[in-house]
Design a protein around this motif. Structure first.
Motif, mmCIF file in Angstrom:
data_model
loop_
_atom_site.group_PDB
_atom_site.id
_atom_site.type_symbol
_atom_site.label_atom_id
_atom_site.label_comp_id
_atom_site.label_asym_id
_atom_site.label_seq_id
_atom_site.Cartn_x
_atom_site.Cartn_y
_atom_site.Cartn_z
ATOM 1 N N GLN A 1 -6.079 0.823 10.090
ATOM 2 C CA GLN A 1 -5.972 -0.278 9.143
ATOM 3 C C GLN A 1 -4.672 -1.043 9.343
ATOM 4 O O GLN A 1 -3.692 -0.510 9.875
ATOM 5 C CB GLN A 1 -6.087 0.220 7.696
ATOM 6 N N TRP A 2 -4.686 -2.316 8.920
ATOM 7 C CA TRP A 2 -3.453 -3.096 8.866
ATOM 8 C C TRP A 2 -2.943 -2.999 7.439
ATOM 9 O O TRP A 2 -3.722 -3.129 6.479
ATOM 10 C CB TRP A 2 -3.721 -4.556 9.229
ATOM 11 N N ALA A 3 -1.636 -2.756 7.276
ATOM 12 C CA ALA A 3 -1.123 -2.583 5.919
ATOM 13 C C ALA A 3 0.359 -2.934 5.864
ATOM 14 O O ALA A 3 1.045 -3.046 6.891
ATOM 15 C CB ALA A 3 -1.335 -1.146 5.452
ATOM 16 N N THR B 1 0.852 -1.198 0.000
ATOM 17 C CA THR B 1 0.000 0.000 0.000
ATOM 18 C C THR B 1 0.885 1.245 0.000
ATOM 19 O O THR B 1 1.915 1.286 0.693
ATOM 20 C CB THR B 1 -0.906 0.008 1.252
ATOM 21 N N LEU C 1 -2.503 5.498 3.416
ATOM 22 C CA LEU C 1 -2.754 4.831 4.711
ATOM 23 C C LEU C 1 -3.767 5.617 5.540
ATOM 24 O O LEU C 1 -3.808 6.853 5.517
ATOM 25 C CB LEU C 1 -1.449 4.709 5.506
ATOM 26 N N ARG D 1 5.245 -3.901 7.956
ATOM 27 C CA ARG D 1 3.812 -4.191 8.023
ATOM 28 C C ARG D 1 3.345 -4.171 9.477
ATOM 29 O O ARG D 1 4.071 -4.573 10.391
ATOM 30 C CB ARG D 1 3.501 -5.546 7.396
#
Length: 700
Positions: free
Chosen positions: A70-72, A61, A66, A126
């Motif tokens: 959120q998880w990214a 991402t 972002l 991450r």
């Protein structure tokens, strides 16, 4: 399926452990212990240890896209990496991909991590994105070189335990998948009829979902792969219960037929009762009588709403055993309930010449020795008590019937222990389990499918419906006025509190404080207090005074939830009703409305209410139907309240949801019977994969 050899588990635990990031110094034995903690012993167990969620590491991402929460995963060049000492020692770094800058923060770190994040290196990180003081950041993100190829499947995140990193679990599960046969245990015809995907495909999709999978179907367990796993779990449970029932039918029990004649204990008890049986009671008595006459153990669950008259059914069952020269035992979870049964049954049976023994832990040593001697020599025909009945030194002379009241409050071991008291002649006593918590149809079909179920679905005549009122705690003064009016009219009142001692965490009004406050507010009334920590003699004295009508108000904790029967009590106030479960509220409400007077149950609550608390209170206001309440309770809280310790040592349901997956449960119920009749080899293979010898927990 391949053999579940122990070395395979150790290999699965050992080799990955040495290589896993974050597992430095952990030995194969250390990880084997942690696997054991998760119930992972055989390679098959690893295969069925399925992810609880997934992380998408298949795509990167842009930092500029972002959002906090959120998880990214992002990729960029390390701009800076330095130690900071305020407000505490930490490692601060930042990376950029041209679209924005992301701060990285490590509160606990190794020198190798500082070296890994060297300025100018291209890295992939991450983790969870959060809003920081200077913009977006990740705290303790995982970092790898940008040279590492991206995976082509979603990354599973498994349930784990302290000291067992995800990489160790993933590698162990991957090795197990290569060791274990994933051949299907279901015949093709059954699979195709129910539109189920093959087991092999389902397991592999769940452990390594392809990137094009619809993620929310995995998270919500609605993907066809999850449907197959949930069906298999429900089917294994149905087959286990069927085996438990078949095993019971192979055991021997004394035949206890219903004796004819007016002089039998059963006939004389019926004639002496001051009331007639309802149609539902008569039907249930006949069902139990038929079971008792058979040569294999009765395993019957008697369920009936609060006040439906289960005790008289139990008394008639005990009378049938006594008519055949056998003893009967009744075990209750609390001394108050056991004593209530003792008083009622003694009042009915002792005038008929039946010898009854009372056995609880609070008896004096002398009284206990005398009661034990009567149990062992057979002179006590009916024995009533608490868990004292199953102590090792207690042995019945000729136990023919074991009755367990409020069965969900006892563990499997306790119920089996009572049943084993009749094993002297290799004959298993019949068992009758009773509950005032109605079992929803879903549970009756799944967790109780091995039992014969009798239902008393009719209340005795003369019982008046209880009116339920919801009032905010701000209206407490109005409630106290209502209590005074009821007492002046000759009625009695329960005031129920959830705790005995002060708890700052819960900030609940205590029973002790409430009792004192009511005595100040209502000085002309006799107000008593009963709770579980009172000495037995004092508790008995208070209950006796209230039962005799000498006391107008009884302030109590939930010790009065079951068994207390005072027809003159027509008002109940439940303090902090939002803190109670539906089943408990329904049980408590059942203590009033036992006479001919109109009865009211006031649920006092404190705001703000959670959504679940609102639903509970609304349910109590809308219905007095125990089965409707039970079904809603199942939806709100799951099966634990109904099952108690029935499944001790066995997960209730790891994957299936008994409320959401009712249709799957019905299919599994039908499939179990079909497989037993036509594919016994498939039954063995399915149970070997899913149960692995744990079926014994279903036999009580």
């Amino acid at each position: 399926m391949k053999s579940a050899a122990k070395p395979a588990v150790q290999r699965a635990a050992g080799r990955p452990a040495a290589r896993a990031a974050g597992s430095k110094g952990a030995s194969a034995a250390d990880h084997a212990k942690r696997f054991e903690r998760l119930g992972l012993r055989r390679p098959e167990d690893f295969v069925l240890h399925l992810p609880m969620r997934y992380e998408d590491e298949t795509q990167v991402t842009q930092i500029g896209n972002l959002l906090p929460g959120q998880w990214a995963m992002v990729e960029g060049e390390v701009l800076r990496c330095e130690l900071a000492f305020r407000p505490r020692r930490q490692l601060l770094a930042a990376i950029s991909d041209g679209s924005g800058e992301l701060a990285l923060r490590y509160l606990n770190f190794y020198p190798s991590q500082q070296k890994q994040l060297a300025v100018g290196k291209r890295m992939r990180v991450r983790g969870d994105v959060r809003g920081g003081f200077f913009g977006i950041e990740m705290v303790h993100p995982r970092a790898t070189s940008a040279d590492v190829p991206l995976p082509n499947a979603l990354t599973p995140v498994y349930p784990t335990t302290d000291g067992l990193p995800q990489p160790v679990l993933r590698r162990a599960i991957g090795e197990a998948l290569s060791q274990v046969s994933l051949s299907d245990t279901l015949p093709d015809a059954l699979r195709e009829r129910l539109h189920l995907m093959p087991f092999d495909a389902a397991v592999r999709i769940l452990h390594a979902p392809p990137p094009d999978v619809v993620v929310h179907t995995l998270v919500e367990r609605a993907h066809p792969a999850w449907m197959r796993i949930k069906f298999d779990e429900l089917l294994a449970q149905q087959l286990s219960l069927a085996l438990a029932r078949a095993g019971r039918l192979e055991k021997q029990s004394p035949r206890l037929p219903r004796k004819a004649g007016k002089q039998t204990v059963s006939a004389r008890l019926l004639a002496a009762l001051p009331f007639g049986l309802t149609g539902a009671q008569g039907r249930v008595v006949d069902e139990i009588a038929t079971d008792l006459a058979r040569p294999h153990p009765m395993q019957r669950l008697l369920q009936g709403d609060v006040g439906s008259g289960k005790t008289v059914v139990a008394a008639l069952a005990a009378a049938q055993a006594i008519d055949n020269g056998y003893q009967a035992a009744l075990m209750a979870p609390t001394e108050i309930l056991a004593e209530q049964h003792f008083r009622k049954l003694a009042g009915w049976l002792e005038p008929l010449g039946i010898s009854i023994a009372w056995l609880t832990g609070s008896l004096s040593a002398k009284a206990k020795r005398e009661a034990t001697a009567r149990v062992e020599d057979g002179s006590a025909q009916l024995v009533i008590g608490t868990q004292a009945l199953i102590q090792q030194n207690i042995q019945f002379a000729r136990l023919g019937l074991a009755i367990v009241d409020e069965q969900h409050r006892f563990g499997v071991g306790q119920r089996l222990a009572l049943r084993s008291k009749g094993d002297k002649d290799q004959a298993v006593p019949h068992q009758l389990m009773m509950t005032a918590t109605p079992i929803p149809r879903t549970l009756a079909m799944t967790f109780f499918a091995d039992l014969d179920v009798s239902v008393i679905d009719e209340l005795p005549p003369g019982r008046t419906p209880v009116v339920t009122k919801l009032l905010s705690d701000a209206r407490r003064d109005e409630v106290i006025v209502r209590v005074h009016e009821a007492a002046r009219a000759g009625r009695q009142i329960y005031w129920v509190c959830p705790l005995v001692e002060e708890s700052e965490a819960l900030e609940l009004q205590t029973a002790v404080d409430t009792c004192e406050a009511l005595r100040v507010a209502l000085p002309d009334l006799n107000i008593g207090l009963v709770h579980g920590r009172l000495p037995t003699a004092e508790k008995a004295a208070v209950m006796s005074s209230f039962t005799k009508g000498e006391m107008e108000v009884l302030v109590a904790t939930t010790v009065i939830e079951v068994g207390v029967d005072v027809p003159n009590a027509s008002l109940m106030v439940i303090e902090h009703a939002e803190r109670f479960g539906l089943a408990q509220l329904h049980q408590l409400r059942g203590r009033v409305g036992r006479g001919a007077n109109e009865s009211v149950c006031v649920l006092l609550y404190q705001t703000p209410l959670s959504m679940i608390a609102k639903q509970r209170l609304r349910t109590m206001h809308e219905t007095t139907d125990g089965f409707e309440i039970a079904q809603r309770d199942l939806s709100l809280r799951g099966p634990g309240e109904f099952l108690g310790a029935r499944q001790s040592g066995l997960a209730l349901m790891r994957f299936a949801d008994l409320d959401a997956d009712i249709e799957l449960a019905e299919h599994a119920h039908e499939a179990a019977a079909w497989l037993q009749a036509h594919h016994p080899d498939a039954v063995d293979a399915h149970l070997a994969r899913w149960m692995h010898g744990r079926e014994d927990f279903l036999k009580a």
